[in-house]
Design an enzyme around this catalytic site. Structure first.
Site, PDB file in Angstrom:
ATOM      1  CE  LYS A 100     -18.807  18.077  20.623  1.00 53.73           C
ATOM      2  NZ  LYS A 100     -18.137  16.820  19.303  1.00 53.73           N
ATOM      3  NE  ARG A 134     -24.925  11.171  16.407  1.00 53.37           N
ATOM      4  CZ  ARG A 134     -25.678  12.449  16.338  1.00 53.37           C
ATOM      5  NH1 ARG A 134     -25.368  13.498  16.454  1.00 53.37           N
ATOM      6  NH2 ARG A 134     -26.737  12.405  16.965  1.00 53.37           N
ATOM      7  CE  LYS A 180     -21.176  22.070  18.888  1.00 47.44           C
ATOM      8  NZ  LYS A 180     -21.071  22.408  17.843  1.00 47.44           N
TER       9      LYS A 180
END
Length: 503
Positions: free
Chosen positions: A211, A216, A373
């Site tokens: 992560k 993004r 996550k």
């Protein structure tokens, strides 16, 4: 349809906390609207007119002082035409022309309509949390499955177009929406997991990936034409030439990739998130050369004419390795290696890992259980509601932030706490200026703002509290960073925060 019908529906929705009631109010209005009015009706209700940003600021409207009409006479079409005209005004003398159009429009509006128009034009009406309620209302009004509406919206990214298709053509029209090269789709999102072991146990067959502490991106390529979009679907192609060149050289004819990008130090560690985000608005050669972006892709949604949204992640990853192996995000499919990958990600300065169901399709726009996550600390994305003027060393700066969680039922953000911790001098200066630009009103020492800015907060958890409307309060909250790549619709919900409550 009268514009007053929309305003009345908005007032009724604000007066109820029931999601079911809100859906019913919207569905009733959509059913009553003429088919040609649907895009405008949906856009007005969602605070997202089809014209986009009108280019008229809060101060311009505040200075109008136009007497209100005594009774409703504005139609939906008349307001839509006026907004079309406003959006098209530009060039010398535009301020005077814009003022004339606004005075004519507001002069035909009742007091309630004037207030609604003010909030609509300035962007203050925009309620991202209403999106889910709106989609359910469209499904109810059209008598179609909610999943069909959500998928069409995922692919179109436009509520008005989705509503028009549902109410004019039903499921068949919704089914005609396809992934279109050059038109971004809403990104799939990850929920939070308590631990790495819990995430692995929940999902079974897995992929575990870094992560990253990046931004993004979604890239589309058709032949030599490349487009790059942010997570909010804003196009940034002209600002990221190095990404465009890289994607143009991939061994394919057409592709849609999902991933993240970030700027790295000479040692290969991630630069601060704000530095990466600064590239999305800059074309200065000096800044571009100093902050080259490195892409890491983790999904392939289309390859050489074949859409892959509905295929399992394992197959999409095979396509990704075929076309962009050198830009593949670090990952493993071996549960026994997951802990080592998490430790490696943290050691390199990243946030943690994401555990993904290897058999799941790409469910764009949804924060489901197929992606989880895992981070070593609790962080949540909250909306800034207000800020208090500081004291002592912080005199002259807006410091103590009032924070709100998203209401999943479409209401305004729900206040859950305050914090002034974690704010650097640079961040204090920035937020003092930024918050005053979206100011709604102020009291003696508090500036209230439109609920637009998202801030990432680190905390130890939440506790039961009667001090705030949500019945909970943040524990030891501190600011990590602002998230300009997110809007209020992506903030964490009050329900998510309640799961962190200490028993």
């Amino acid at each position: 349809m009268l514009f007053a019908d929309i305003v009345t529906a908005s007032i009724r929705m604000a007066a109820t906390g029931s999601r079911k009631a809100k859906i019913g109010i919207i569905a009733e209005l959509l059913t009553a609207a003429e088919r040609t009015e649907l895009p405008a009706v949906v856009g007005f209700l969602a605070g997202q007119p089809t014209q986009g940003r009108i280019g008229t600021g809060w101060r311009t409207l505040a200075e109008l002082e136009v007497p209100a009409a005594t009774g409703p006479r504005l139609s939906v079409d008349a307001v839509d035409v006026a907004l079309d005209e406003l959006a098209g005004i530009a060039g010398p003398g535009s301020a005077a022309v814009r003022g004339s159009v606004l005075r004519d429009l507001f002069g035909q509006a009742t007091p309630d309509e004037q207030e609604f128009l003010f909030r609509l034009v300035t962007g203050e009406l925009r309620q991202g949390a209403l999106e889910g309620v709106m989609l359910d209302a469209i499904a109810t009004a059209a008598g179609v499955p909610g999943e069909s509406v959500r998928r069409a919206f995922m692919l179109s990214g436009r509520l008005p177009a989705t509503a028009a298709a549902a109410l004019t053509g039903g499921s068949d029209a919704l089914g005609e929406f396809r992934l279109e090269l050059g038109r971004p789709i809403r990104p799939m999102l990850a929920a939070s997991a308590e631990s790495l072991s819990a995430a692995i146990a929940e999902l079974g067959s897995i992929v575990v990936e870094y992560k990253l502490d990046g931004a993004r991106i979604q890239v589309h390529r058709a032949g030599s034409e490349v487009h790059v979009y942010t997570r909010t679907l804003r196009e940034i192609t002209e600002h990221v030439g190095e990404l465009v060149r890289l994607v143009r050289e991939l061994p394919c004819r057409s592709v849609v990739l999902d991933g993240e990008t970030l700027a790295l130090t000479d040692a290969g560690r991630p630069r601060p998130f704000q530095e990466t985000m600064s590239r999305f608005g800059s074309t200065r050669a000096e800044q571009v050369s100093q902050l080259l972006l490195r892409p890491y892709f983790f999904d392939c949604l289309h390859l050489d004419g074949q859409d892959l949204l509905d295929t399992p992640l394992a197959e999409r990853r095979s396509a990704l390795r075929e076309v962009a192996a050198e830009q593949l995000i670090p990952s493993t499919t071996d549960p026994a290696a997951a802990t080592e990958l998490l430790e490696q990600a943290l050691a390199e300065g990243h946030e943690g890992v994401v555990v993904k169901d290897a058999g799941a399709p790409y469910a764009a726009g949804r924060r489901g259980s197929a992606w989880l996550k895992v981070k070593p600390t609790h962080t949540v994305d909250l909306v800034v509601l207000a800020a208090e003027w500081g004291h002592g060393r912080r005199t002259g700066y807006l410091s103590n932030l009032h924070l709100g969680a998203r209401d999943p039922d479409g209401g305004p953000p729900i206040m859950v706490g305050k914090t002034f911790k974690g704010l650097t001098d640079e961040l204090l200066a920035w937020q003092t200026e930024a918050l005053q630009e979206i100011e709604r009103h102020r009291e003696e020492w508090v500036v209230w703002v439109r609920p637009e800015l998202v801030v990432e907060i680190e905390l130890d958890g939440v506790q039961v509290s009667r001090r705030y409307p949500g019945g909970i309060a943040l524990r030891f909250a501190r600011v990590l960073r602002y998230r300009p790549d997110k809007d209020a619709a992506e903030a964490d919900t009050i329900d998510t925060l309640r799961t962190l409550r200490a028993e």
